[in-house]
Design a protein around this motif. Sequence first.
Motif, short mmCIF file in Angstrom:
data_model
loop_
_atom_site.label_atom_id
_atom_site.label_comp_id
_atom_site.label_asym_id
_atom_site.label_seq_id
_atom_site.Cartn_x
_atom_site.Cartn_y
_atom_site.Cartn_z
N UNK A 241 5.82 -3.83 -38.63
CA UNK A 241 5.42 -5.13 -38.09
C UNK A 241 5.60 -6.19 -39.18
N UNK A 242 6.06 -7.40 -38.81
CA UNK A 242 6.33 -8.42 -39.83
C UNK A 242 5.13 -8.81 -40.68
N UNK A 243 3.93 -8.86 -40.09
CA UNK A 243 2.75 -9.30 -40.84
C UNK A 243 1.47 -8.91 -40.10
N UNK A 244 0.36 -9.11 -40.76
CA UNK A 244 -0.93 -8.76 -40.19
C UNK A 244 -1.30 -9.58 -38.96
N UNK A 245 -0.90 -10.85 -38.93
CA UNK A 245 -1.19 -11.69 -37.76
C UNK A 245 -0.51 -11.13 -36.52
N UNK A 246 0.72 -10.66 -36.68
CA UNK A 246 1.44 -10.07 -35.55
C UNK A 246 0.73 -8.81 -35.07
N UNK A 247 0.30 -7.97 -36.00
CA UNK A 247 -0.41 -6.74 -35.62
C UNK A 247 -1.70 -7.08 -34.88
N UNK A 248 -2.44 -8.08 -35.37
CA UNK A 248 -3.69 -8.46 -34.71
C UNK A 248 -3.42 -9.03 -33.32
N UNK A 249 -2.37 -9.84 -33.19
CA UNK A 249 -2.02 -10.40 -31.88
C UNK A 249 -1.61 -9.29 -30.91
N UNK A 250 -0.89 -8.27 -31.41
CA UNK A 250 -0.53 -7.13 -30.56
C UNK A 250 -1.79 -6.42 -30.07
N UNK A 251 -2.74 -6.27 -30.95
CA UNK A 251 -4.00 -5.62 -30.60
C UNK A 251 -4.75 -6.41 -29.52
N UNK A 252 -4.87 -7.72 -29.73
CA UNK A 252 -5.58 -8.56 -28.77
C UNK A 252 -4.86 -8.58 -27.42
N UNK A 253 -3.53 -8.61 -27.47
CA UNK A 253 -2.76 -8.63 -26.22
C UNK A 253 -3.09 -7.41 -25.38
N UNK A 254 -3.12 -6.23 -25.99
CA UNK A 254 -3.43 -5.02 -25.24
C UNK A 254 -4.89 -4.98 -24.79
N UNK A 255 -5.80 -5.38 -25.66
CA UNK A 255 -7.22 -5.35 -25.31
C UNK A 255 -7.57 -6.33 -24.19
N UNK A 256 -6.74 -7.36 -24.00
CA UNK A 256 -7.03 -8.36 -22.97
C UNK A 256 -6.46 -7.98 -21.60
N UNK A 257 -5.95 -6.75 -21.47
CA UNK A 257 -5.45 -6.26 -20.18
C UNK A 257 -6.41 -5.20 -19.67
N UNK A 258 -6.18 -4.74 -18.46
CA UNK A 258 -6.99 -3.64 -17.93
C UNK A 258 -6.32 -2.29 -18.14
N UNK A 259 -5.35 -2.24 -19.08
CA UNK A 259 -4.58 -1.01 -19.28
C UNK A 259 -5.15 -0.06 -20.32
N UNK A 260 -5.99 -0.57 -21.21
CA UNK A 260 -6.55 0.30 -22.25
C UNK A 260 -8.06 0.17 -22.30
N UNK A 261 -8.72 1.29 -22.59
CA UNK A 261 -10.16 1.30 -22.78
C UNK A 261 -10.51 1.08 -24.25
N UNK A 262 -9.62 1.56 -25.12
CA UNK A 262 -9.78 1.41 -26.57
C UNK A 262 -8.40 1.18 -27.16
N UNK A 263 -8.35 0.40 -28.25
CA UNK A 263 -7.08 0.16 -28.92
C UNK A 263 -7.38 -0.08 -30.38
N UNK A 264 -6.74 0.66 -31.26
CA UNK A 264 -6.96 0.52 -32.70
C UNK A 264 -5.64 0.29 -33.41
N UNK A 265 -5.71 -0.38 -34.52
CA UNK A 265 -4.54 -0.59 -35.37
C UNK A 265 -4.95 -0.27 -36.81
N UNK A 266 -4.22 0.64 -37.42
CA UNK A 266 -4.51 1.05 -38.80
C UNK A 266 -3.27 0.80 -39.64
#
Length: 130
Positions: free
Chosen positions: A79-104
């Motif tokens: 991933x290009x940077x931490x902001x992109x990783x965080x945005x990817x995380x928020x994008x998934x968490x804001x849908x009804x497709x995942x119950x949990x989502x983590x990024x390490x």
Amino acid sequence: GLMLLVVTTTAQNTPSQPEPEMRIFLFSAKPSPAAWKFMKENPGDRRAATEGAMAKIGAKMLGYYWGLTTGKNYIIAAVPDGRTAQAMLIQRLSTDLVLEYDAIELVESSEMPAVFDRLKEIEAADDSVN
């Protein structure tokens, strides 16, 4: 949850372009019942769809796995940077497709000596425990 693995790597570019440093993440997701229903009704390799979406935002899929005993999926991506990783995380968490989502973010083993060098500097500066 979906976990994102972060490792530092160099993206491949043309010789005239600088090679930006990428960060490696392990994403881990626990799909929701709605996601399982969708996949059951539309079976296929989820990696292909995910890989294309990542490429559009400057990320690169390094691996896509399912934990057979966990019911979770695991994606390793540069991933290009931490902001992109965080945005990817928020994008998934804001849908009804995942119950949990983590990024390490992952650190290469070869980088650990430098981490311990930095630890010595931090310990020397931290007078709260001395």
